[in-house]
Each structure stands twice: as structure tokens, then as C-alpha cells.
Design a protein around this motif. Structure first.
Motif, mmCIF file in Angstrom:
data_model
loop_
_atom_site.group_PDB
_atom_site.id
_atom_site.type_symbol
_atom_site.label_atom_id
_atom_site.label_comp_id
_atom_site.label_asym_id
_atom_site.label_seq_id
_atom_site.Cartn_x
_atom_site.Cartn_y
_atom_site.Cartn_z
ATOM 1 N N VAL B 380 55.866 22.996 18.293
ATOM 2 C CA VAL B 380 55.747 21.936 19.295
ATOM 3 C C VAL B 380 56.510 22.323 20.563
ATOM 4 C CG1 VAL B 380 56.307 19.528 19.806
ATOM 5 C CG2 VAL B 380 55.328 20.141 17.574
ATOM 6 N N ALA B 381 57.661 22.934 20.372
ATOM 7 C CA ALA B 381 58.477 23.325 21.532
ATOM 8 C C ALA B 381 57.707 24.241 22.485
ATOM 9 C CB ALA B 381 59.745 24.024 21.061
ATOM 10 N N ASP B 382 56.788 25.012 21.932
ATOM 11 C CA ASP B 382 56.057 25.971 22.760
ATOM 12 C C ASP B 382 54.743 25.418 23.314
ATOM 13 O OD1 ASP B 382 58.050 27.809 22.164
ATOM 14 O OD2 ASP B 382 57.025 28.442 20.318
ATOM 15 N N LEU B 383 54.493 24.133 23.040
ATOM 16 C CA LEU B 383 53.207 23.549 23.422
ATOM 17 C C LEU B 383 52.954 23.573 24.933
ATOM 18 C CD1 LEU B 383 50.596 22.061 22.611
ATOM 19 C CD2 LEU B 383 51.905 19.940 22.548
ATOM 20 N N PRO B 384 53.928 23.134 25.765
ATOM 21 C CA PRO B 384 53.638 23.121 27.210
ATOM 22 C C PRO B 384 53.259 24.499 27.744
ATOM 23 C CG PRO B 384 55.575 21.802 26.743
ATOM 24 C CD PRO B 384 55.249 22.534 25.469
ATOM 25 N N GLY B 385 53.925 25.519 27.252
ATOM 26 C CA GLY B 385 53.601 26.876 27.700
ATOM 27 C C GLY B 385 52.213 27.300 27.264
ATOM 28 N N ALA B 386 51.893 27.018 25.992
ATOM 29 C CA ALA B 386 50.576 27.380 25.466
ATOM 30 C C ALA B 386 49.483 26.639 26.228
ATOM 31 C CB ALA B 386 50.510 27.051 23.977
ATOM 32 N N TRP B 387 49.789 25.403 26.553
ATOM 33 C CA TRP B 387 48.847 24.577 27.318
ATOM 34 C C TRP B 387 48.545 25.229 28.673
ATOM 35 C CZ3 TRP B 387 47.134 19.416 26.030
ATOM 36 C CH2 TRP B 387 46.415 18.769 27.043
ATOM 37 N N ALA B 388 49.611 25.586 29.353
ATOM 38 C CA ALA B 388 49.457 26.178 30.694
ATOM 39 C C ALA B 388 48.655 27.479 30.615
ATOM 40 C CB ALA B 388 50.828 26.431 31.316
ATOM 41 N N ASP B 389 48.953 28.289 29.598
ATOM 42 C CA ASP B 389 48.231 29.559 29.455
ATOM 43 C C ASP B 389 46.732 29.338 29.304
ATOM 44 O OD1 ASP B 389 50.601 30.855 29.618
ATOM 45 O OD2 ASP B 389 50.791 31.251 27.451
ATOM 46 N N LYS B 390 46.376 28.404 28.455
ATOM 47 C CA LYS B 390 44.949 28.163 28.213
ATOM 48 C C LYS B 390 44.279 27.545 29.437
ATOM 49 C CE LYS B 390 44.680 27.993 23.205
ATOM 50 N NZ LYS B 390 43.890 29.227 22.976
ATOM 51 N N MET B 391 44.962 26.650 30.121
ATOM 52 C CA MET B 391 44.403 26.063 31.342
ATOM 53 C C MET B 391 44.073 27.176 32.339
ATOM 54 S SD MET B 391 43.920 22.749 31.410
ATOM 55 C CE MET B 391 43.860 22.315 33.157
ATOM 56 N N PRO B 399 49.046 23.027 34.986
ATOM 57 C CA PRO B 399 49.685 21.725 35.289
ATOM 58 C C PRO B 399 50.975 21.909 36.068
ATOM 59 C CG PRO B 399 49.667 22.158 32.904
ATOM 60 C CD PRO B 399 48.956 23.289 33.536
ATOM 61 N N PHE B 400 51.261 20.956 36.957
ATOM 62 C CA PHE B 400 52.503 21.049 37.716
ATOM 63 C C PHE B 400 53.636 20.317 37.019
ATOM 64 C CE2 PHE B 400 49.706 17.801 39.437
ATOM 65 C CZ PHE B 400 50.496 16.670 39.350
ATOM 66 N N ASP B 401 53.305 19.548 35.991
ATOM 67 C CA ASP B 401 54.354 18.914 35.182
ATOM 68 C C ASP B 401 53.771 18.527 33.814
ATOM 69 O OD1 ASP B 401 52.785 16.719 35.704
ATOM 70 O OD2 ASP B 401 54.330 15.581 36.745
ATOM 71 N N ASP B 402 54.604 17.986 32.922
ATOM 72 C CA ASP B 402 54.137 17.647 31.579
ATOM 73 C C ASP B 402 53.122 16.500 31.591
ATOM 74 O OD1 ASP B 402 55.713 19.612 30.396
ATOM 75 O OD2 ASP B 402 57.444 18.271 30.223
ATOM 76 N N ALA B 403 53.303 15.579 32.541
ATOM 77 C CA ALA B 403 52.394 14.426 32.592
ATOM 78 C C ALA B 403 50.968 14.872 32.895
ATOM 79 C CB ALA B 403 52.864 13.419 33.633
ATOM 80 N N SER B 404 50.840 15.936 33.690
ATOM 81 C CA SER B 404 49.495 16.432 33.993
ATOM 82 C C SER B 404 49.112 17.545 33.015
ATOM 83 C CB SER B 404 49.424 16.924 35.439
ATOM 84 O OG SER B 404 50.314 18.002 35.624
ATOM 85 N N GLY B 405 49.948 17.749 31.997
ATOM 86 C CA GLY B 405 49.670 18.745 30.975
ATOM 87 C C GLY B 405 49.578 18.092 29.616
ATOM 88 N N ALA B 406 50.459 18.535 28.724
ATOM 89 C CA ALA B 406 50.351 18.149 27.321
ATOM 90 C C ALA B 406 50.656 16.681 27.034
ATOM 91 C CB ALA B 406 51.273 19.036 26.479
ATOM 92 N N LEU B 407 51.161 15.954 28.027
ATOM 93 C CA LEU B 407 51.463 14.535 27.800
ATOM 94 C C LEU B 407 50.358 13.604 28.292
ATOM 95 C CD1 LEU B 407 55.275 14.170 28.694
ATOM 96 C CD2 LEU B 407 54.229 14.144 26.424
ATOM 97 N N GLN B 408 49.271 14.171 28.802
ATOM 98 C CA GLN B 408 48.310 13.290 29.485
ATOM 99 C C GLN B 408 47.528 12.349 28.571
ATOM 100 O OE1 GLN B 408 44.390 15.398 30.827
ATOM 101 N NE2 GLN B 408 45.985 16.922 30.966
ATOM 102 N N ASP B 409 47.317 12.728 27.319
ATOM 103 C CA ASP B 409 46.472 11.903 26.436
ATOM 104 C C ASP B 409 47.281 11.120 25.409
ATOM 105 O OD1 ASP B 409 43.844 12.831 27.363
ATOM 106 O OD2 ASP B 409 44.453 14.767 26.499
#
Lengths: 505, 505
Positions: B380-391, B399-409
């Protein structure tokens, strides 16, 4: 000790579940009456039936019997807190009422009244009393069977009255109503002899629905209806419904050719709702979180609709608002013009259109007819004639057909005998409460004139609202006013009001 | 024989009661989301909890076990009618799923997800992934416990997928998505290289809420949403909810600066609702009167929103109406301008704002991350990074922050792993169904151009809607289209559409 604490807890949880069923069904009913699409209604009725059946089953379940028995043991009962005591009292009443009727009999009666309501609608539409007569005869027959099962003291009708107004009997009502009737008829005659008419033309202009909606919301919010704990919608018949004290909804019906229809029905329903919004929060889930009786409920709606809403002080305060909301329609109308217009007295055939004075005469007529129908002194076949005779006696007019006579109200088709008198009891209580309010806060009318309605709501909450169903009607009236039910305050109030409005001497 | 008929009757009545509980709760939920006053909501949640508990208890009661056992005996089962068979199948699934989880574990999980949703809202607001991380870790831990209890075949994630899309597995999805991803990314690159932009300025003028409301109602009624069996309201998040087939409600959200937000969300929700309005009436009360799966449901909403609602034929037909409804805002806009504007492709960070092409890329990203989180390949700790890579890989933006990334849904905070892929499955099914529709009714687009939408609804009802939950998703797709799930239709559809919109060569 341990044991009775456990029973108390179990009883509370059990009753909470019943209250939750009731709340669920109230939401479904509100939804059906405010905008549920027609094609889903039949199936929805089955859901409501299922939930109501669960509630009913719980009310007569062996567990209920056992818990009531344990909590009712003298040693235990005396140690219960007042809320528990009231819960036991109310649930025992419910248990005994429901348990004593054989299931098959109750089922027949339920089917009959649901058919009778459909038959009544059609009979009213075609103004054909004969078509409704067999239903009404059967309903009265069932009610008499119920009375025999439940038993009665004094008049047979007392058992029906007790369903809506616990503790009130024919023996109490008869003298009250006799006096009220005599004085109302006499006051009506004096008004008619005076020959002065109110100018109601201002109220009959075109008032667009959207503007009325906004204006009604404004008024309700001002008089203390809490929109964070409620909402205002439109429906065919205005009503208020308490789901829980944090959600008590009202509806109104808007007529674009009439300013006062929606306004006073909104205020009336808000009166009911303000009552339930201010029931003590600790009564949630006890089945005591509702009005003490139909009469006490009606005292609140009538108080707001008539005593406050039709007062000179009210119109004086709201005059700038109403004039600003409807500048064209009300150009040239003074406070006095509006005050007189909303207090016009005019005998009419239809109860729900009646003014504050003649309204009680419509009620007494129904009360007297109901009693005679139940005892069998009046046959259903003779009802239209008896109706016409009494209308003539009390109001000097007679219906031109059954729809404007004995078929006008829905109540009888649902078996609601004993309900009508609570409307006038409400008026009587309201005037008593107003007198007590005046005693405690002599300048409350000045507060109304300044728009400080919370003084009233605060007083009502202290003396009426907060108790919910914990106290019986008579206890509420006695503790709030210092005396028992007394119609003199109402007759004095009416006398004073119409002396003012019609400049009687 | 006699005996199994009795069991069938008892089973039907038992399931009908469960369905009634479900319907009651659906009304209460709709009410909470559309206008219930805030002060009553806490107590209302208790009512909902009570009704849900009754439903749950019934689903795992010993009576249920016995009836399922009796009806499941081979000799009996084979003689059941198809509806009964499906009921037994579904209730057995429900029984096994609910019965196998220890009550304490389920209770802990329920508490966790309700707290996690609150924590997620706050974390999203402050864009602080670290604050949400412990909740997500715990949720994944519970989900893995459930997977171990329920068991799995092939990939562990299959057990989660099965909750939302019975019969669909990682082994089926992976190759489909791989191909769809490759082709979508390639198509996106070609669109971007083409360098043509849509003129969306017309859609961003001021569109008053009341006008939009009327226009949305008009469109919904035209495309076949039955207002006698539904209603359109507004809510924070648009949704549709089926109470029974005669009452399937939709909501939308109106933005005054945007014409298309409310319009397409209304059409989307109406797609869901038209599905449920056309489920065979005999399925009422069987718990089969709902969509076959999330994916099949989504195929209907996406079909109406995208394949029809964003088609040239649709805009051609409605052009006179939309131009008349908003004459000032749309002065000078042609059919082609509007058609291109509503089909603009533009990589964006937020899934629910994505266009028809890039939307699936958002889904695949989530699907891949979910699988890795469940297997533990991704922490889970690595989720934001993995998210950004795939985007970056799929859409070329990060994403410019978590709200526009892994926290959006909201989904993960409620434990809804396995849900996201059904959105793309819906798109895949929708394109397959469109191809089958074209095969059966080659000129259906001409019908759309003439506003004859009932041809489509009729076809969909025959092939999809009427079955409700009687058939599994794969059976529906196979019987409607003649083949199994196949993403080629979607890639072809997208290819054709954007070749047209962007004049690709």
C-alpha cells in the motif's frame, strides 16, 4: 434486581426495533403520498403490509407478554423510571387491544375498510350515498363487535374515543360541547345580524405556485419549523408526518387563485410538526416519541393556524413580508383588511373549508351522529336526513347532495369513529393553553408582533412537546394550565376575536 | 411431489419477504440521498441497519438451509421451473457467502469500512494518502481473509471479481484488457498526433438549472425512460436505484456552467434504469428482479450514454430540441460542432471526467493495481508511486497530488475491490451488444435519427433486460450476440468513431 435490569434492556431493544419498523413504514408512506411513481405503488403496498405485520406480530408476541408481565410486577414496576413506566403502560395497552381481537376478525375488518375506502371515493364522486351505505353498515357492525370484545364503561362510544383521546369520555364531552354549541350558534347569529362582511378579494387573486412555495417556506421557518429536521412538499391532501424528531415532514397544497389555502394548511401542518420536532430526544425508539393524543396534536396545529396565524399581531408582523412577496396582488390592502379577510365567518357545507367559529359545529354534528349510529338509535339509511336536519339547526344551511353532506369526509370509510371530536378538543385545548401562556407570559402577543415566535415554542416545548406520549392528554392539560379540560377559554376567545373582527357590541 | 410444491411455495414466500426488506431499505436509501433532513439521518441509519440485519439473518437462517437442501435434491431440482432454479442458485450462493464468514469477523469488517469511508473523505480533502494508508492496509488484510475462507480457483482476485461479475476471472480479463489497452493507447497517440481539437466552448456557457432540468426530463422521456415508473431528482453523486420494476429512480447533478455533465449523467443513469424497468414482472419478489451483474448493468448505461448519446444520429435527431431549449447559448453551433464537442478526447487525471476512449485506461490501471495489492506484490505504501507510473505509461500524465491520484475514488474505502473492471466490461459488452443489434436491425441508426428509440429498448428487453438475474452475464452475452465476451467490437467501435470525429486517416 439484576434480572429486572436485563428485562428492561431487552424490552428497550425490543421496542426500539418496533419503533424502527414504524419509522421505516412512515418513510414509505410519505414517499407514496409525495411522488412515488404510480406503477410501483402496488408492490410498495405489499412492502408496507409486510413491515406493519412484523410490527403487529411483535406487539402480541409471547416475548412481549413475558416482558410486560415481569416489568408489571408491583415490586419491579414501582422502581422503573418514568419513561419505562410509560412504555410498559403503552405497550400493555397495545398488547391487550391487539391480542383480544381474533386474527380472522381483524383480517376481515382490514379488508372491509380498504374496500370501503375505494367505495367511498367512488360514492363521493357520484354523490351516491346508497352505494356507500352497505359498507358503512358493516363497518359499524364490526366496531360494535370490537366494543363488545374490548368492553366499555359508561357509553359504548367511549371505547372508540379512547383510541384517539385516552381518558376522554362521552360523559366529559357532552356538557362541554353542549355549551360550546349554544354559544357558537348564538355568536354566529350575532355576526350574521351585524351584517358586516370581510373583503376577501385580495386573497383571491392570482398567486403563482412558485411564489407561494417560497413564501410558505419563509413563514414556516420564521415561526420555528426547523428545516434541518424537516421538509415541505406538496401533496393532494396536506399532512405532517414524524419519522423521528430529527425528521418531521409537512406538505401543503397550493391553489394559484387563493393565497390563504396553502398558507394556513402549511401553518397548520407546521404546528403538528413543531410539536414532534421538540419531543425529548431520549424518547426516540421508545414508541413514546409521538403526540400524546389526536386532540393534543390538534391543539398545536390549531394554535398555530388560528390563534397565532389568524391574529392581528401575526399579520401586523408579517405585513411587510407578504406585501413584498405579492406587491401587485396586495396593492392597497392594509393589515386590517388582511386580518379581517382571513377571519371571515361564513356558514358552509364542507368541514375542511369552514372558518374557525363554524368549524366546531361541523364537528359536533358528526360526533352526535356517530354516537347514534353506534348505539343503533340512528340507522345508516337515515343518515343523510339526520345530517341535513342538524346542518339546518346549527348552521342554517343544508347540503344539496350527498357529496356535500354525509359523504364529504374519508374518516368513516376507514372505520375512524371517535376521531372527529378530537378536532374540537384540539380547539378547546388550544384556547386553554393560550390562556396559560398569557398567564405565564402576559406580553406574548407583543413578541408575536415583533416576530419572536421562539418564546411560544419554548413555552409549548416545556409544557407539552417534550413529553411526547409519556403523559396522557389530561395530565398534560392539567400540568400546563392548572386545571382540567374547560371549554370556557375557547368560547371567550371566540367571543373576543369576533367582537374585534366584526365590531360587535 | 406434494411436499416439494409446499417447499417451493414456502421458499417463494420467504424470498418475497427478503425482497420486501430490500425494497424498503432501497426507499430509505434513496430518501437519504435525495433530501432527507440532516438531523434525522443518524436515527434513519439505525432503521436501515435493522432492516439489513433482518435480511441478512433470513439469508442464513436454518429454514433457508433446509429449504435449499430440499429444493437442491437432484430429483427435485431438475423439475423446478427456470425461475425457481435461478432463485435456488442465487440464494445458495448468498447463503454460503454469508454463512461462512464468522459473525465477529464480518462485524469488525463492517465497522472498519464505515470508518475507512470517513477517513477517506478527510484524506481526499487534505490530499493525504498517508492518513488513509492504514485503513487500506487493514481492508486488504480482511479481503485476503475472506478469500481464504471462500476459497479461489486460479488467481486469488477471482473471488473478489465473482462478487460483481459472476463467472468472470483474471484469466479471462487479462488478455482482453491487454489488447484493449494496446489499441487504446495507440489510438490515443494517433488522435494526439492528428492535432485536431474539438470546439467545446458552446457546452461551457451558462445553462440555468431549471432549464437543464426540463431538458434532461425531455430527453429521458424520449429515449424511453418511463416516468410513470420512475422519477428524476438531483443529488450530490448521480445514481439510479431500482425499488421494483414499477419504480426505478434516477438522479443527476446539474452544473450551470456546463451542458453535458448533467445530460450525460442523466442518460447514463437512465440506461441503468431502463434496464430495471423492463425486467420481467414475474421476477418481482424473487430477488432476481435486478441486473445480472455490475458489468451487464454498466453495458446498458454506457450503451445509452456513449454509443447512442454520443452518436451523430442522436445529436442529429435532438438538434432542433436542444437548439430550441438553449437558443442563445447554442446560436451558431451546428450538429457537427456539438457531436465533436461531446466526443472530445483529452487525457485527464480523474476517472469520472474521462472521455470514452481514455476511460478504459483509468480502469485497467486500477485493475492491475488491485490485483497486485491483493497478492501482496504491491505494498500500500508504494501505491501512489505505482499509480503515477501507470498514468504516465497509459495516458502520458501524472497526478499532482494524492487527491487527483490514488485517493480520487470511494471504492477502496468501502472494500469494493473487484468492482472497477466491471466498468470496462460494461463497455466491452455494450459494443458487443451494439454489433448484435446492428446484425438484427441493420438500420437501427436511422431509427435513432428519427427518434424511434423504442426499437432499441425492445431489442435490449428481449435479449437482456427481461432476464434480470435469471441468467449469468456470460449466458446473456452468448444468447444475445452468439459468442462469448470479445473486446474486438469495442476496439473497432472506438477506431471507427474517432476516425470519424478526428478525421483520422
Amino acid at each position: 434486581m439484576e434480572n429486572h435490569k436485563n428485562t428492561e434492556q431487552a424490552f428497550r431493544a425490543y421496542v426500539k426495533k418496533m419503533a424502527d419498523y414504524k419509522e421505516a413504514n412512515a418513510v414509505l408512506s410519505w414517499d407514496l403520498m409525495t411522488g412515488a411513481p404510480p406503477k410501483g405503488k402496488e408492490q410498495r403496498a405489499e412492502v408496507i403490509g409486510m413491515l406493519a405485520t412484523e410490527f403487529f406480530k411483535m406487539s402480541i408476541a409471547p416475548e412481549m407478554y413475558e416482558m410486560l408481565a415481569r416489568l408489571g410486577e408491583e415490586d419491579t414496576y414501582t422502581r422503573l423510571d418514568p419513561v419505562m413506566k410509560a412504555m410498559v403502560r403503552e405497550m400493555r395497552k397495545e398488547y391487550e387491544k391487539n391480542k383480544s381481537i381474533p386474527a380472522a376478525l381483524f383480517q376481515e375488518y382490514t379488508v372491509l375498510t380498504s374496500k370501503a375506502q375505494i367505495a367511498w371515493e367512488e360514492a363521493k364522486r357520484t354523490s351516491d350515498f346508497a352505494a356507500f351505505r352497505p359498507y358503512l353498515e358493516k363497518i359499524i357492525n364490526y366496531l360494535n363487535q370490537f366494543i363488545d370484545i374490548w368492553g366499555y364503561e359508561g357509553h359504548r362510544y367511549n371505547t372508540l374515543l379512547d383510541k384517539y383521546e385516552p381518558g376522554i369520555t362521552v360523559e366529559i364531552i357532552d356538557p362541554l360541547f353542549a355549551d360550546l354549541r349554544k354559544k357558537s350558534v348564538s355568536l354566529l347569529e350575532r355576526i350574521q345580524e351585524r351584517g358586516k362582511t370581510s373583503d376577501t378579494t385580495y386573497l383571491k387573486k392570482r398567486y403563482p405556485a412558485s411564489e407561494q412555495r417560497k413564501f410558505n417556506e419563509f413563514i414556516l421557518q420564521k415561526i420555528g419549523y426547523d428545516f434541518l429536521a424537516g421538509r415541505l412538499d406538496e401533496s393532494t391532501h396536506p399532512f405532517s408526518i414524524g419519522l423521528n424528531p430529527g425528521d418531521v415532514r409537512v406538505t401543503t397544497k397550493i391553489y394559484e387563485q387563493d393565497l390563504q389555502m396553502a398558507l394556513f394548511s402549511s401553518i397548520h401542518e407546521a404546528g403538528h410538526a413543531i410539536y414532534e420536532q421538540n419531543i425529548a430526544p431520549e424518547l426516540v425508539g421508545t414508541l413514546l416519541s409521538e403526540g400524546a393524543s389526536m386532540g393534543i396534536h390538534e391543539s398545536q396545529s390549531r394554535f398555530w393556524e388560528n390563534i397565532i396565524g389568524r391574529s392581528e399581531a401575526f399579520w401586523s408582523y408579517f405585513y411587510p413580508n407578504v406585501a413584498a412577496a405579492f406587491p401587485e396582488q396586495l396593492a392597497g390592502a392594509s393589515v386590517q383588511t388582511l386580518y379581517r379577510a382571513v377571519n371571515q365567518v361564513q356558514p358552509s357545507l364542507i368541514r375542511i373549508e369552514a372558518d374557525e367559529l363554524t368549524y366546531n359545529l361541523h364537528i359536533m354534528l358528526r360526533y352526535e351522529l356517530e354516537k347514534s349510529l353506534i348505539t343503533g338509535d340512528l340507522h345508516v339509511a337515515d343518515l343523510p336526513g339526520a345530517w341535513a336536519d342538524k346542518m339546518d339547526d346549527y348552521l342554517g344551511i343544508t347540503p344539496f347532495d350527498d357529496a356535500s353532506g354525509a359523504l364529504q369526509d374519508v374518516h368513516w370509510s376507514g372505520g375512524d369513529f371517535g376521531y372527529f371530536p378530537t378536532y374540537s378538543l384540539g380547539n378547546i385545548y388550544a384556547a386553554q393553553l393560550e390562556a396559560a401562556l398569557t398567564r405565564d407570559i402576559p406580553d406574548y402577543k407583543e413578541a408575536v408582533r415583533r416576530g419572536e415566535f421562539d418564546i411560544i415554542t419554548h413555552w409549548m416545548t416545556q409544557h407539552v412537546h417534550r413529553y411526547g406520549k409519556m403523559l396522557e392528554p389530561a395530565e398534560i392539560i392539567r400540568s400546563a394550565t392548572g386545571e382540567g379540560i374547560n371549554a370556557d377559554y375557547l368560547t371567550t376567545y371566540l367571543e373576543n376575536k369576533y367582537t374585534d373582527v366584526y365590531e360587535l357590541v
